[in-house]
Design a protein around this motif. Structure first.
Motif, PDB file in Angstrom:
ATOM      1  N   TYR A  41       0.828  -1.201   0.000  1.00 49.23           N
ATOM      2  CA  TYR A  41       0.000   0.000   0.000  1.00 49.23           C
ATOM      3  C   TYR A  41       0.867   1.257   0.000  1.00 49.23           C
ATOM      4  CZ  TYR A  41      -3.489   3.425   1.407  1.00 49.23           C
ATOM      5  OH  TYR A  41      -4.289   4.535   1.468  1.00 49.23           O
ATOM      6  N   LEU A  62      -8.116  -3.230   3.924  1.00 50.96           N
ATOM      7  CA  LEU A  62      -8.407  -1.876   4.396  1.00 50.96           C
ATOM      8  C   LEU A  62      -8.370  -1.818   5.924  1.00 50.96           C
ATOM      9  CD1 LEU A  62      -9.076   0.949   3.420  1.00 50.96           C
ATOM     10  CD2 LEU A  62     -11.468   0.327   3.451  1.00 50.96           C
ATOM     11  N   ASN A  63      -8.883  -2.847   6.585  1.00 48.64           N
ATOM     12  CA  ASN A  63      -8.827  -2.891   8.055  1.00 48.64           C
ATOM     13  C   ASN A  63      -7.394  -2.949   8.548  1.00 48.64           C
ATOM     14  OD1 ASN A  63     -11.576  -2.733   8.521  1.00 48.64           O
ATOM     15  ND2 ASN A  63     -11.855  -4.944   8.421  1.00 48.64           N
ATOM     16  N   ILE A  65      -4.756  -1.724   7.056  1.00 46.57           N
ATOM     17  CA  ILE A  65      -4.173  -0.398   6.823  1.00 46.57           C
ATOM     18  C   ILE A  65      -4.649   0.580   7.888  1.00 46.57           C
ATOM     19  CG2 ILE A  65      -4.152   1.564   5.231  1.00 46.57           C
ATOM     20  CD1 ILE A  65      -4.296  -0.579   2.958  1.00 46.57           C
ATOM     21  N   ARG A  66      -5.943   0.541   8.210  1.00 43.46           N
ATOM     22  CA  ARG A  66      -6.486   1.448   9.225  1.00 43.46           C
ATOM     23  C   ARG A  66      -5.887   1.173  10.604  1.00 43.46           C
ATOM     24  NH1 ARG A  66     -12.742   1.345   7.191  1.00 43.46           N
ATOM     25  NH2 ARG A  66     -12.499   2.966   5.611  1.00 43.46           N
ATOM     26  N   LYS A  67      -5.709  -0.094  10.963  1.00 41.08           N
ATOM     27  CA  LYS A  67      -5.111  -0.433  12.254  1.00 41.08           C
ATOM     28  C   LYS A  67      -3.670   0.046  12.328  1.00 41.08           C
ATOM     29  CE  LYS A  67      -7.901  -4.396  13.558  1.00 41.08           C
ATOM     30  NZ  LYS A  67      -7.933  -5.851  13.806  1.00 41.08           N
ATOM     31  N   HIS A  69      -2.396   2.544  10.656  1.00 43.59           N
ATOM     32  CA  HIS A  69      -2.456   4.005  10.715  1.00 43.59           C
ATOM     33  C   HIS A  69      -2.730   4.468  12.152  1.00 43.59           C
ATOM     34  CE1 HIS A  69      -3.330   8.127   9.553  1.00 43.59           C
ATOM     35  NE2 HIS A  69      -4.434   8.040  10.252  1.00 43.59           N
ATOM     36  N   ALA A  70      -3.692   3.817  12.809  1.00 42.67           N
ATOM     37  CA  ALA A  70      -4.022   4.183  14.187  1.00 42.67           C
ATOM     38  C   ALA A  70      -2.847   3.924  15.128  1.00 42.67           C
ATOM     39  CB  ALA A  70      -5.252   3.414  14.650  1.00 42.67           C
ATOM     40  N   GLN A  73      -0.113   6.827  14.747  1.00 40.68           N
ATOM     41  CA  GLN A  73      -0.432   8.197  15.129  1.00 40.68           C
ATOM     42  C   GLN A  73       0.275   8.660  16.403  1.00 40.68           C
ATOM     43  OE1 GLN A  73      -1.932  10.516  13.177  1.00 40.68           O
ATOM     44  NE2 GLN A  73      -1.669   8.816  11.757  1.00 40.68           N
TER      45      GLN A  73
END
Length: 106
Positions: A41, A62-63, A65-67, A69-70, A73
Motif C-alpha cells: 500500500y 483496508l482494516n 491499513i487502518r489499524k 495508521h491508528a 499516530q
C-alpha cells in the motif's frame, strides 16, 4: 473462559467477564502477510490488487491499513517538532501570473 460447545469443528469458549464467544482457531493471515500488505500500500498498490495478490478481501486489507495508521499516530505525534512560536523565513520568487479570458472569436 468456559467451554461452550463446538462450532465448525472448533472448540468454542465464552468469557466469564463479558460473555463474548471465541474459538481456538489460528488467524488466517500472519503478521508478516499483513506487513507485506502495508508495504504494498505504501508503494502505491491498490487495495483490491493487494487483496488479489495475498488472497484476502479488500475489506480485510483496508482494516489492516487502518489499524496500522491508528498505531502510528502516537509515534508520529511524538516525532513531530513542537511549535516554537517564531515564524520561519519564507522566500518568494518574482513570478507573476496574469489570468484573463480570451476574447470570443467572431
Amino acid at each position: 473462559m468456559i467451554k461452550r460447545g463446538r462450532k465448525a469443528g472448533r472448540q468454542r469458549y465464552q468469557c466469564r467477564a463479558c460473555g463474548r464467544y471465541s474459538t481456538d482457531s489460528q488467524p488466517k493471515f500472519s503478521a508478516q502477510t499483513k506487513a507485506m500488505a502495508i508495504e504494498m500500500y505504501m508503494n502505491s498498490m491498490g487495495i483490491r490488487a493487494i487483496g488479489r495478490v495475498l488472497g484476502a478481501s479488500p475489506a480485510a486489507v483496508l482494516n489492516w491499513i487502518r489499524k496500522e495508521h491508528a498505531a502510528m499516530q502516537p509515534k508520529l505525534a511524538q516525532a513531530l517538532p513542537t511549535d516554537t512560536g517564531t515564524a520561519d523565513v519564507i522566500e518568494m520568487d518574482e513570478i507573476y501570473t496574469y489570468v484573463q479570458k480570451k476574447p470570443a472569436a467572431r
